[in-house]
Design a protein around this motif. Sequence first.
Motif, mmCIF file in Angstrom:
data_model
loop_
_atom_site.group_PDB
_atom_site.id
_atom_site.type_symbol
_atom_site.label_atom_id
_atom_site.label_comp_id
_atom_site.label_asym_id
_atom_site.label_seq_id
_atom_site.Cartn_x
_atom_site.Cartn_y
_atom_site.Cartn_z
ATOM 1 N N ASP A 44 37.880 91.243 45.945
ATOM 2 C CA ASP A 44 37.422 90.855 47.274
ATOM 3 C C ASP A 44 37.961 89.511 47.746
ATOM 4 O O ASP A 44 37.601 89.048 48.822
ATOM 5 N N GLN A 57 36.829 96.491 56.218
ATOM 6 C CA GLN A 57 36.753 97.020 54.855
ATOM 7 C C GLN A 57 37.702 96.306 53.895
ATOM 8 O O GLN A 57 37.474 96.324 52.690
ATOM 9 N N ILE A 71 41.004 102.708 50.476
ATOM 10 C CA ILE A 71 40.330 101.405 50.544
ATOM 11 C C ILE A 71 39.675 101.061 49.207
ATOM 12 O O ILE A 71 39.766 99.922 48.738
ATOM 13 N N ASP A 72 39.044 102.032 48.575
ATOM 14 C CA ASP A 72 38.402 101.777 47.275
ATOM 15 C C ASP A 72 39.423 101.367 46.217
ATOM 16 O O ASP A 72 39.162 100.483 45.391
ATOM 17 N N GLU A 73 40.592 101.999 46.225
ATOM 18 C CA GLU A 73 41.640 101.632 45.261
ATOM 19 C C GLU A 73 42.175 100.229 45.533
ATOM 20 O O GLU A 73 42.445 99.472 44.596
ATOM 21 N N ARG A 80 40.521 97.748 46.894
ATOM 22 C CA ARG A 80 39.471 96.829 46.450
ATOM 23 C C ARG A 80 39.413 96.741 44.930
ATOM 24 O O ARG A 80 39.241 95.659 44.368
ATOM 25 N N ALA A 81 39.531 97.887 44.251
ATOM 26 C CA ALA A 81 39.472 97.894 42.789
ATOM 27 C C ALA A 81 40.623 97.088 42.196
ATOM 28 O O ALA A 81 40.449 96.382 41.192
ATOM 29 N N ALA A 93 38.199 106.127 52.459
ATOM 30 C CA ALA A 93 37.607 105.528 51.256
ATOM 31 C C ALA A 93 38.487 105.615 50.014
ATOM 32 O O ALA A 93 38.567 104.628 49.265
ATOM 33 N N PRO A 94 39.169 106.730 49.739
ATOM 34 C CA PRO A 94 39.992 106.751 48.519
ATOM 35 C C PRO A 94 41.076 105.669 48.492
ATOM 36 O O PRO A 94 41.373 105.109 47.430
#
Length: 141
Positions: free
Chosen positions: A58, A85, A49-51, A53-54, A46-47
């Motif tokens: 999308d 993801q 993948i979240d970065e 995406r941010a 997540a750390p």
Amino acid sequence: MKIIDSDFSKNILKTVKNSLGNIFFFEDIAVVELNEGVHFDMNNSAPIIDELRAHYGDSKPYGVVANRVNSYSVNLMDAPYFKKQVKNMKAYGVIGHDLAGKMNAEVENSFCLSEKIDYDTISEAIEKVSERVKRGSISLN
């Protein structure tokens, strides 16, 4: 060679450091340098993948280059999860710098059905991944 020590460092737009490693963001490519000993899987991704995406959102197409400057492991059985993801990730590449890194990159390559993903140099990886982002192909199968 770390990306920060390469000629590409002048084009880094943003750098993020977290518990897994460092992410260097460019216009349409992120270079990830995971920390020594990390095991990357769906439970701790997540750390990163979240970065991604941010930064890319999308819909903006982008590619990821894993620069294996450290020794780490990836659960390749989680590749379908990673693909779900990061739907707008269009290309992926791995740079191996020593024998172990090159062997791991070749193993990762065997999980990618569409195109070669293992490279010997940062410039080769960035060039090829950037070409695939522009074409809109996906290599992480």
